[in-house]
Design an enzyme around this catalytic site. Structure first.
Site, PDB file in Angstrom:
ATOM      1  N   CYS A  71       0.791  -1.239   0.000  1.00  0.00           N
ATOM      2  CA  CYS A  71       0.000   0.000   0.000  1.00  0.00           C
ATOM      3  C   CYS A  71       0.822   1.287   0.000  1.00  0.00           C
ATOM      4  CB  CYS A  71      -0.948   0.003   1.204  1.00  0.00           C
ATOM      5  SG  CYS A  71      -2.228  -1.259   1.100  1.00  0.00           S
ATOM      6  N   HIS A 125      -1.348   6.137   2.612  1.00  0.00           N
ATOM      7  CA  HIS A 125      -1.352   5.022   3.561  1.00  0.00           C
ATOM      8  C   HIS A 125      -0.671   5.465   4.854  1.00  0.00           C
ATOM      9  CE1 HIS A 125      -1.256   0.908   5.024  1.00  0.00           C
ATOM     10  NE2 HIS A 125      -0.018   1.137   5.402  1.00  0.00           N
TER      11      HIS A 125
END
Length: 488
Positions: A71, A125
């Site tokens: 991510c 993220h």
């Protein structure tokens, strides 16, 4: 100044502001988490009517690739237009500004050029610390950008309904929730229902302004806990079969131990066939849940009469394995992890309903969005604009797409963490070639070659016996163009 003069002046300013807002291309930027191209519009069995409709209004990219299949590096690369190596970022636990404090982001560039920029859900993220969103990129505080997937406990009034998913219950707990959860609860019981509701509210708030609204959905990332009505869209025994076998002759370093799903190695239990089927079912349910939430946001855009003035971009952050190759989750350079869904629907798109096989990368989104909005090019971009492909889906803008991933797959989380080995991979129209290099010396410790002209392309590593030595060398030279071999 008379009252009449002041009133006329105010009216002129208001009229100018409204014209300014009307003339801007608005942007709805939607991202999914852990979604491979498992959508109806890609030929999948997934039930995704809203994304299929979006594809019919724009261009679907069949060969879009992330720059690292996890991510934080992927999202940071996408939103800065820079490769993970340029950012020096290969881990989830380091904020990109710890390494590059003044780096430009796509929303920041939009903000600097007159846009109201808003974030709802997971875009950057940064769940590892509440403070680490990216406040300078946004015009108002972010919503639900900070959370942990394992904390997505259903929020309901009254007694929590029973969990009809039970086969995987003894496999492991995923944070505070079961790995698989199937309950009769409303959409808003979980993160993504609340993300959709807030995105709809924010649209009403910014509708009269030039806006860049980023909506980050948390699904279909584990845990597999969509509301029951989305599980009910599928018959488990009718879902597509999969091949759990590893590719022949593939090096061990190409794989990982699937700890995100199966838990720590010392405590792992290999899923039974029934448990694997339940997790796959849950993944598909999560996709349909995501699709329904996206549908609510696009419906709100249409309700406000903004569809014909809004650029809609939908993408995943990276791909995913659900048992294929014996793997669960991400962090490889295989096609299933590297390839992502991407749909770009400009306002009143002239090539609506088309698809393209052009090779593209997620870092191309930054220059594409700014070009479609008529903004100046941001400095230092490593991606290229995809506008030529939107104008002519048969055109190409690059010869290859590149993905990389370190080993160990989750290096130390410290800001200056360095991997032991880096896998660098090139995807051409017909091949995927990967080298695993010692991070310090650059020496190649393993390599892979997969022929994507075959029906089942990544089940046989042919690097030792390529069908075409010339094609292999061409792929190798393309890899060296982006990732030059170190001088030995």
């Amino acid at each position: 100044m008379t009252f009449r003069t002041a009133a006329l002046g105010a009216l002129v300013l208001l009229t100018t502001a409204l014209a300014h807002a009307t003339n801007h291309t608005r942007v709805l930027f939607i991202m999914a988490d852990d979604l491979r191209p498992e959508l109806g519009c890609y030929g999948s069995a997934a039930v995704t009517p809203h994304l299929d409709a979006l594809a019919r209004s724009g261009t679907l990219f069949r060969r879009a690739y992330c720059q690292q299949a996890v991510c934080n590096p992927s999202r940071s690369s996408m939103l800065t237009g820079l490769r993970p190596g340029t950012l020096g970022l290969y881990v989830n636990g380091t904020h990109f500004r710890e390494l590059k404090p003044d780096v430009l982001t796509l929303p920041l560039w939009m903000k600097q050029h007159g846009y109201t920029t808003r974030c709802v859900g997971k875009i950057f993220h940064n769940w590892h610390t509440k403070e680490h969103g990216d406040p300078r990129s946004w015009s108002a505080p972010e919503f639900l950008h900070y959370a942990n997937h394992g904390d997505d406990v259903p929020q309901v009034t009254g007694t929590l309904p029973p969990n009809f998913a039970s086969l995987s219950g003894n496999l492991r707990q995923y944070g505070k929730v079961p790995l698989c959860e199937c309950r009769e609860v409303p959409d808003e019981a979980y993160y993504d229902g609340r993300v959709a509701a807030e995105a709809v509210r924010v649209l009403g708030e910014v509708k009269d302004q030039p806006f860049f609204l980023a909506v980050g959905f948390w699904k279909p990332h584990a845990p597999f806990n969509a509301p029951k009505k989305y599980w009910d869209l599928y018959q488990r025994d009718k879902l597509p079969a999969y091949n759990p076998a590893r590719p022949a002759a593939a090096p061990e370093i190409a794989f990982h131990q699937s700890t995100e799903i199966l838990g720590p190695v010392e405590n792992q239990k290999q899923p039974t066939a029934e448990q694997a089927a339940e997790m796959r079912h849950g993944y598909y349910a999560g996709i349909s849940y995501l699709d329904a939430q996206l549908g609510k946001v696009i419906a709100a855009l249409e309700h406000h009469g903004l569809r014909d003035s809004t650029l809609i971009v939908f993408s995943g952050d990276h791909g995913y394995h659900i048992g294929e190759h014996g793997l669960w989750a991400k962090t490889t350079n295989f096609e299933l992890d590297a390839r992502v869904p991407l749909i770009i629907a400009p306002p009143k798109a002239k090539q609506a309903g088309t698809s393209t096989d052009a090779l593209v990368e997620m870092l191309d989104l930054f220059p594409t969005v700014t070009a479609l909005c008529g903004l100046p090019d941001a400095p230092g971009m490593e991606g290229v604009s995809l506008v030529p492909v939107l104008k002519d889906p048969k055109s190409t803008v690059k010869e290859a797409a590149y993905t990389q991933h370190p080993r160990p797959p989750y290096p130390d989380r410290s800001p200056r963490a360095k991997p032991e080995v880096m896998g660098v991979s090139v995807r051409t129209p017909t091949l995927r070639y990967t080298e695993w290099r010692d991070f310090e010396s650059g020496s190649v410790v393993a390599s892979e070659l997969y022929d994507h002209s075959r029906e089942d392309p990544e089940m046989n590593n042919t690097v030792a016996h390529p069908v075409s030595a010339v094609a292999l060398e061409q792929a190798r030279q393309l890899l060296y163009r982006q990732f030059p071999p170190q001088q030995r």
